[in-house]
Design an enzyme around this catalytic site. Sequence first.
Site, PDB file in Angstrom:
ATOM      1  N   LYS A 165       0.635  -1.050  -0.142  1.00  0.00           N
ATOM      2  CA  LYS A 165      -0.052   0.341  -0.050  1.00  0.00           C
ATOM      3  C   LYS A 165       0.225   1.097   0.497  1.00  0.00           C
ATOM      4  O   LYS A 165       0.746   2.163  -0.610  1.00  0.00           O
ATOM      5  CB  LYS A 165      -0.860  -0.019   0.829  1.00  0.00           C
ATOM      6  CG  LYS A 165      -1.722   1.242   1.060  1.00  0.00           C
ATOM      7  CD  LYS A 165      -2.804   1.007   2.580  1.00  0.00           C
ATOM      8  CE  LYS A 165      -3.909  -0.399   2.425  1.00  0.00           C
ATOM      9  NZ  LYS A 165      -4.838   0.204   3.916  1.00  0.00           N
ATOM     10  N   GLY A 202      -5.250  -5.073   5.680  1.00  0.00           N
ATOM     11  CA  GLY A 202      -4.866  -6.266   4.542  1.00  0.00           C
ATOM     12  C   GLY A 202      -5.411  -7.729   4.475  1.00  0.00           C
ATOM     13  O   GLY A 202      -5.030  -7.844   3.397  1.00  0.00           O
ATOM     14  N   ARG A 203      -5.818  -8.119   5.683  1.00  0.00           N
ATOM     15  CA  ARG A 203      -6.163  -8.915   6.260  1.00  0.00           C
ATOM     16  C   ARG A 203      -7.521  -9.247   5.357  1.00  0.00           C
ATOM     17  O   ARG A 203      -8.473 -10.430   5.167  1.00  0.00           O
ATOM     18  CB  ARG A 203      -5.898  -9.309   7.232  1.00  0.00           C
ATOM     19  CG  ARG A 203      -7.272  -8.922   8.086  1.00  0.00           C
ATOM     20  CD  ARG A 203      -6.407  -9.445   9.691  1.00  0.00           C
ATOM     21  NE  ARG A 203      -7.092  -8.509  11.146  1.00  0.00           N
ATOM     22  CZ  ARG A 203      -7.077  -7.306  11.158  1.00  0.00           C
ATOM     23  NH1 ARG A 203      -5.513  -6.501  10.548  1.00  0.00           N
ATOM     24  NH2 ARG A 203      -6.836  -6.834  12.240  1.00  0.00           N
ATOM     25  N   HIS A 221      -3.823 -38.517   9.470  1.00  0.00           N
ATOM     26  CA  HIS A 221      -2.770 -39.280  10.237  1.00  0.00           C
ATOM     27  C   HIS A 221      -1.179 -37.994  10.696  1.00  0.00           C
ATOM     28  O   HIS A 221      -0.362 -38.968  10.522  1.00  0.00           O
ATOM     29  CB  HIS A 221      -1.749 -39.817   8.666  1.00  0.00           C
ATOM     30  CG  HIS A 221      -2.774 -40.246   7.965  1.00  0.00           C
ATOM     31  ND1 HIS A 221      -2.719 -42.230   8.221  1.00  0.00           N
ATOM     32  CD2 HIS A 221      -4.028 -40.801   6.689  1.00  0.00           C
ATOM     33  CE1 HIS A 221      -4.055 -42.284   7.458  1.00  0.00           C
ATOM     34  NE2 HIS A 221      -5.046 -41.899   7.329  1.00  0.00           N
ATOM     35  N   GLU A 264      -4.647 -11.812  13.643  1.00  0.00           N
ATOM     36  CA  GLU A 264      -4.316 -10.850  13.584  1.00  0.00           C
ATOM     37  C   GLU A 264      -5.466  -9.290  13.882  1.00  0.00           C
ATOM     38  O   GLU A 264      -5.257  -8.706  14.448  1.00  0.00           O
ATOM     39  CB  GLU A 264      -3.200  -9.958  12.397  1.00  0.00           C
ATOM     40  CG  GLU A 264      -2.796  -9.658  12.595  1.00  0.00           C
ATOM     41  CD  GLU A 264      -2.514  -8.790  11.225  1.00  0.00           C
ATOM     42  OE1 GLU A 264      -1.166  -8.985  10.870  1.00  0.00           O
ATOM     43  OE2 GLU A 264      -3.145  -8.477  10.160  1.00  0.00           O
ATOM     44  N   LYS A 292       8.643  -4.564  13.643  1.00  0.00           N
ATOM     45  CA  LYS A 292       9.657  -3.777  12.548  1.00  0.00           C
ATOM     46  C   LYS A 292      10.414  -2.891  13.196  1.00  0.00           C
ATOM     47  O   LYS A 292      11.286  -2.665  12.883  1.00  0.00           O
ATOM     48  CB  LYS A 292       8.262  -3.282  12.000  1.00  0.00           C
ATOM     49  CG  LYS A 292       7.379  -4.709  11.698  1.00  0.00           C
ATOM     50  CD  LYS A 292       5.831  -3.710  10.477  1.00  0.00           C
ATOM     51  CE  LYS A 292       4.741  -4.495   9.812  1.00  0.00           C
ATOM     52  NZ  LYS A 292       3.696  -3.373   9.240  1.00  0.00           N
ATOM     53  N   GLU A 334      10.371  -6.179   3.979  1.00  0.00           N
ATOM     54  CA  GLU A 334       9.949  -7.076   3.026  1.00  0.00           C
ATOM     55  C   GLU A 334       9.800  -7.601   1.850  1.00  0.00           C
ATOM     56  O   GLU A 334      10.416  -7.707   1.036  1.00  0.00           O
ATOM     57  CB  GLU A 334       9.022  -8.275   4.231  1.00  0.00           C
ATOM     58  CG  GLU A 334       9.931  -8.926   4.868  1.00  0.00           C
ATOM     59  CD  GLU A 334       8.420  -7.638   6.147  1.00  0.00           C
ATOM     60  OE1 GLU A 334       8.817  -8.385   7.377  1.00  0.00           O
ATOM     61  OE2 GLU A 334       8.192  -6.403   6.104  1.00  0.00           O
TER      62      GLU A 334
END
Length: 544
Positions: A209, A270-271, A387, A356, A507, A215
Amino acid sequence: MTRTSKLRQTPQWQALQAHYEAIEETQLRELFVTDATRAARLSAEALGIFLDYSKNRLTGETLELLLALAESAGLSAKIKAMFAGEKINTTEGRAVLHTALRAPKGASILADGKNVVPEVHAVLDKMAEFCERVRSGAWLGHTGKAIRNVVNIGIGGSDLGPYMATEALRFYSARHLTFRFVSNVDATDFAEATHGLAPEETLFIVCSKTFTTLETLGNARTARDFLLAKLHDPEAVKKHFVAVSTNAEEVAKFGIDTANMFGFWDWVGGRYSYDSAIGLSLMLAIGADAFGEMLSGFHAMDEHFRTTPPAQNLPILLGLIGVWYNDFFGAQTYAVLPYDQYLARFSAYLQQLDMESNGKRVTLEGDAVDYETGPILWGQPGTNGQHAFYQLIHQGTKLIPCDFIGFSQTLNPIGTHHDLLMANFFAQTEALAFGKTEAEVAKEGVKPELVPHKTFPGNRPTNTLLCERLTPSMLGKLVALYEHKVFVQGVIWNINSFDQWGVELGKVLAKRIASELESSAEPELTHDASTNNLIRRYRGARKG
């Protein structure tokens, strides 16, 4: 100094606590034996999703008390406020309007008095035109070759959403295109994602954004180096990079043509964003029409949530059941178990959405909570998980409520595979609910010393979501279902489900430490003794 929240002192909470103490030892076997109508009563259906919540440790009275708790929390008013564009994200002073991303043309949803729907559809139309050019081969790279590879660069919601959805809808994807996703700043992620790709046939989508995410920009610069190492001309960036961002100045500075920048808005978390321009990679994969079908599925669930009475409202029911286990039974985790390989990344996506959003320790007023908020979410597709970790769910000491998601129709009808898959799907919820008693095990002739080992206590709760078919529309419905479920729980707990201040401190410290690691001279370290020592050891060891 923060005060303590008063939720546990409300009459509705107290009534639920007393009810819990009265039924906590009640067995699901007993509930089904004494009530022949239980399965029919404790189920709901909407939009091609059948929810069976009868295998939960609750009764009709439990549901009434939970609905009363929701009413006392003002859930109906909060739902209206969200859809009306009120600034319910109070710590950031923002509206919460991911529902506008999937509103149909002609709808009116206001943010600060302005209808945002036309802006949303303008971006969708721009995305559709671009995607058609790439998918058809009309968009050519710097050397005149068509695009064959698409690499999405983002992190958090800019990666988890489009990655999950592109995998979920792979059946509908353009198979002449290869899709890769890079999120981790670990160089291995980039190296493996681009391994074997020809730069002259590769398009990079940089999703940030602000276009300053540490990152993402680190990986984007590496991608630019990857491209220019082969093509050499900086002008090539304009043909091989597009941006999903709001920062035109930084996008242009990077070398991307701002005509190929796709925007979104600060009222999109964002999510909650992969149905915006963040989903550009997904639209490239499945096409604009299928993307539109997915948006229609989202919108259908939005309308169901907004208009359906609480007792038949799928997100409200799931949200309240989750509160019941989280806050009264003390369940620390819950599992989401999709029985469809295409949903392999669905639980990973929901982890951010849920944890979050509701991993908060203070209320909207800043008071400390004295009850549990967001649970830990995890899961794997069936039957793989059977399993791996189902042993603990069946016979372990922890109570783990589970959501089982299955489909009546498979996208890949091969032999009897789907019947076998769904046999396991139905069997697991039956086994978890009813188990096998010592008497039943002994009756099978099992040696006495093995009877305790082969006994299943049962009484392990599950929700079953049986859907028609995994289509773009159905994926939209499922994601919106969980979005609104998370919101319901945030309302009950009186927390802000739409900020994420908990990610900020790490951050800030990472930026500071990065400069200390990159310094050629020995820096003066002012962290705690442990961190100082670790930094020194790393600086010394990396040379080897």
